[in-house]
Design an enzyme around this catalytic site. Structure first.
Site: not given
Ligand code: BG6
Length: 287
Positions: A159, A262, A89, A63
């Site tokens: 992102h 993003e 990811r 995160r």
């Protein structure tokens, strides 16, 4: 590989991280997810936000920093059992090369190839190359190569979680006049007028824009420039208090010091890559 340019160290929870520390900046990249978690220009503060309660686990996305959403963005288009934002990811990437450019920047290239594991989630043959260039500016460049015999289709996003002093006092400039699809309001399409000021949950796809954004932060007294190439959409996201509280990997009040801007290709801007062809999306982040 010129190992003196990058150190491979044991990061959190035993995961390997590549650390680049050159005359311009210090940057950390986890091989899990090819995930840039930190970019700190010399003498300054980190431009990226990383949750204090981020979970470093081989099965989960970290995160903060720059997760790679690929080969689909958001929910899988047809199969809700598949994880949101694809598998890049949460995959283990390999170091391909590291070098110094003519201008003295450090350039690290990571790679990921189709495997038995990826074919179960997505049946296509591919190679990914992710180039991370560390100079005064951080540049990240994700190239998808179709090594199969059929065209492939992807949606994607870099992102980026950007760090800021106080969300309600920050402004995002560069998207005025652009229409966005508002995910918190039934995907209603609304035109942006002026700067974006985030005072509640924001989850928007600004559609068909290739422009740069400025994140103007009068608290940290800095402006971050976010530019991009090969990207037709810009996603702006902040979960705000209630949603952030429900996420175990966002620390208390963490939403107050971050916003995601993003570089993306999503919604109608699905990218089709013919057999043997490639496509690159990139984003640069600098003061
Ligand atoms: C954003 C999406 O890009 O990512 C949001 O627009 C989503 O809808 C957010 O909630 C975070 O996703 P995740 O899977 O990392 O929690």
């Amino acid at each position: 590989m010129q190992t003196e340019l990058v150190q491979l160290l044991e990061g959190q929870n035993g995961l390997t991280k590549a650390v680049i520390d050159n005359e311009f900046a210090r940057c950390e990249v986890y091989l899990h997810g090819a995930h840039v978690t930190s970019f700190t220009p010399k003498g300054g503060d980190d431009l990226l936000w990383l949750s204090k309660t981020a979970i470093f686990d081989r099965a989960k996305a970290i995160r903060g920093g720059i997760p790679l959403c690929w080969p689909w963005f958001g929910a899988h288009p047809t199969d809700s059992t598949k994880a949101a934002h694809g598998f890049a990811r949460v995959s283990l990437w390999q170091v391909i090369s590291v070098q110094t450019t003519e201008l003295g920047a450090t350039e690290l290239i990571l790679g990921l190839k189709a495997s038995e594991k990826t074919r179960k989630l997505w049946p296509n043959e591919f190679e990914l190359q992710y180039k991370i260039t560390v100079a005064q500016m951080l540049s990240v460049e994700l190239t998808t190569i179709n090594i199969g015999k059929e065209p492939i289709q992807i949606t994607e996003a870099l992102h980026s979680y950007l760090a800021l002093g106080d969300i309600v006092k920050a402004r995002i400039r560069g998207l005025s006049g652009v229409c966005y699809s508002d995910k918190v309001d039934d995907s209603k399409v609304i035109e942006q007028v002026g700067d974006i000021v985030v005072k509640q949950e924001v989850d928007r796809v600004y559609m068909n824009t290739q422009d740069s954004c400025l994140l103007i932060d009068d608290v940290l007294m800095r402006t971050i420039n976010i530019s991009k190439l090969g990207s037709l959409d810009t996603v702006v996201w902040n979960p705000w208090a209630v949603k952030a509280c429900s996420m175990a990997d966002v620390h208390d009040n963490g939403h107050q010091t971050m916003v995601c801007i993003e570089a993306a290709n999503v919604l109608d801007n699905v990218i089709t890559i013919a057999a043997g062809e490639r496509h690159t999306i990139s984003q640069s982040i600098s003061l």
